[in-house]
Design an enzyme around this catalytic site. Sequence first.
Site, mmCIF file in Angstrom:
data_model
loop_
_atom_site.group_PDB
_atom_site.id
_atom_site.type_symbol
_atom_site.label_atom_id
_atom_site.label_comp_id
_atom_site.label_asym_id
_atom_site.label_seq_id
_atom_site.Cartn_x
_atom_site.Cartn_y
_atom_site.Cartn_z
ATOM 1 N N CYS B 201 -2.048 0.626 -11.294
ATOM 2 C CA CYS B 201 -3.453 -0.086 -10.843
ATOM 3 C C CYS B 201 -4.434 0.733 -11.340
ATOM 4 C CB CYS B 201 -3.437 -0.117 -9.356
ATOM 5 S SG CYS B 201 -2.592 -1.244 -8.615
ATOM 6 N N CYS B 243 -1.683 2.792 0.503
ATOM 7 C CA CYS B 243 -1.693 2.407 -0.963
ATOM 8 C C CYS B 243 -0.044 2.252 -1.319
ATOM 9 C CB CYS B 243 -2.455 3.362 -1.979
ATOM 10 S SG CYS B 243 -3.584 2.615 -2.832
#
Lengths: 149, 282, 107
Positions: B201, B243
């Site tokens: 990401c 996360c």
Amino acid sequence: MNLTRRKFLTVSTSAAVATFFGGSQAFATVDEINKAISEFTGGGEPESGVLTLKTPEIAENGNSVPVSVAVESPMTDDDYVESVIILAEDNPNPEVATFHFSPASGEGKASTRMRLAKTQNVVAVAKMSNGKFYKASNNVKVTIGGCGG
Amino acid sequence: MNYSYKLAALLSGVLTTAVLVAAPVEDALTVDDVDMISRAASAEGHPLPEVISGWHYRTDSTRALQTDSFENGGMLGVEQGEEIWNTVEGTEGKSCASCHDDAAVSMASVGALFPKWHEESGKPINVELQINDCRVNNMGAEAYKFDKGGQKPLTAFIKHQSHGQPVTVDLTEGDMQQWWDKGKELYYRRTGQLNLSCASCHEKNNGKYIRADHLSQGNVNGFPTYRLKQGNLISLHNRFRGCIRDTRAEYPAAFSDDLMALEVYTTWRSQGLSVETPAVRQ
Amino acid sequence: MAAKPRIKVPKKASAGDIITIKTLISHKMESGQRKDKEGKVIPRKIINKFTCEFNGNSVFSCDIDPAISANPYFEFKAKVNEAGTFKFTWVDDDGSVIEAEKEITIS
């Protein structure tokens, strides 16, 4: 709720129809919002203008959406904005807050931060000391985050 | 219905991702008239050409909250941290201020230099663990449990004393380089049912949208960060764990060797950016 | 935890000035819409009223619903004709009231 795909499509279609043509189910909160407005105005019909409602076009988190109102008014003892109600059409309860002003406010302006459950219209109605009402509304798109919302 | 709804959301997410790539916003971050370094040349060996603060990836209204320290909800935590700084706790009858006096002087650039090597434990130490070390060894008070007690506000208060100063991490001390290596390995390791690494990401796709979220470089210079989602300060290790959880993996304990290594490595990646604590994010 | 509210009022103004006031207070604003891990509704607990007076006269107030964000923020105006004291109150659902004051002088 355990819905088949076909049922889901039926439900979503009727919801869409309701939105555009005034079915009863989806307008439950619209009834609530109309009720809240008429309670606030005592049945008076709000006009447009005079009241400015400021909200972001897109809110990246619905938990904290800035909202400001500004009412054009001389703010004298016999001509001022008494109050402004803020409503959110698609929240669990439409009421957000009601600001009360006085001539000592100097200007009919105020800001706060609100919670919006999803993309929806935000409505503000101002009540003037001369008995007039003004209404403004904005659409706010509330985005869904990528990572766990 | 839930399933179909999710499917629809997923499909629209795919479309969104395909269409929307947006550069970070061209704007200058100034907090109460103090200029912040929110874009910096990257350190030697950094995989990205420029280090960019997550502030540039947020919407106008979120960015505005950070430019005025009054409107920044994280400052409520910083003020609470200041009270804790001056509060006596523990068997020794001391507060932080008893030894360190005025934090504006004694902590002036301290927060910008963590994590750093800690000889006694033979590991890197961050501000949270340094506070605990002080509490246990100098104040005779109990160590804060992760994210509990005064840990977040006091960490935010201490880091805020370095507000505006560039993040710096010294890899020459002790075994810091080895911890950096380990952190780097973890950063690029794919994990979880979604098989994502940090880099998937925040390095390869920063600037793109994951559904409606504008992916940043994942820099750590603003922690503890005020997140609108929780309306509260969020610690770095909480964010790491969040996360990793979102990749649908089991996440390591806060302050574990894995997360300390990741803190060393991600802090190195954020080098040169101003400490923004408390940053404001979505 | 009753944290000190944050209030921004200019220290002085000229008579007749319209000033901007900002307030921010630490509060979870539990909406009454959320559920805990066992699925039980977490009871509503919010600040339901905010008021600002100047030398005893109402300047601005707000009736607050659960849709106001955590750590409620208000920004509004006040016309200052004389020196005096602004008094702020926040009323919690539990009946507790947080009060604060700020002085302003006329230059």
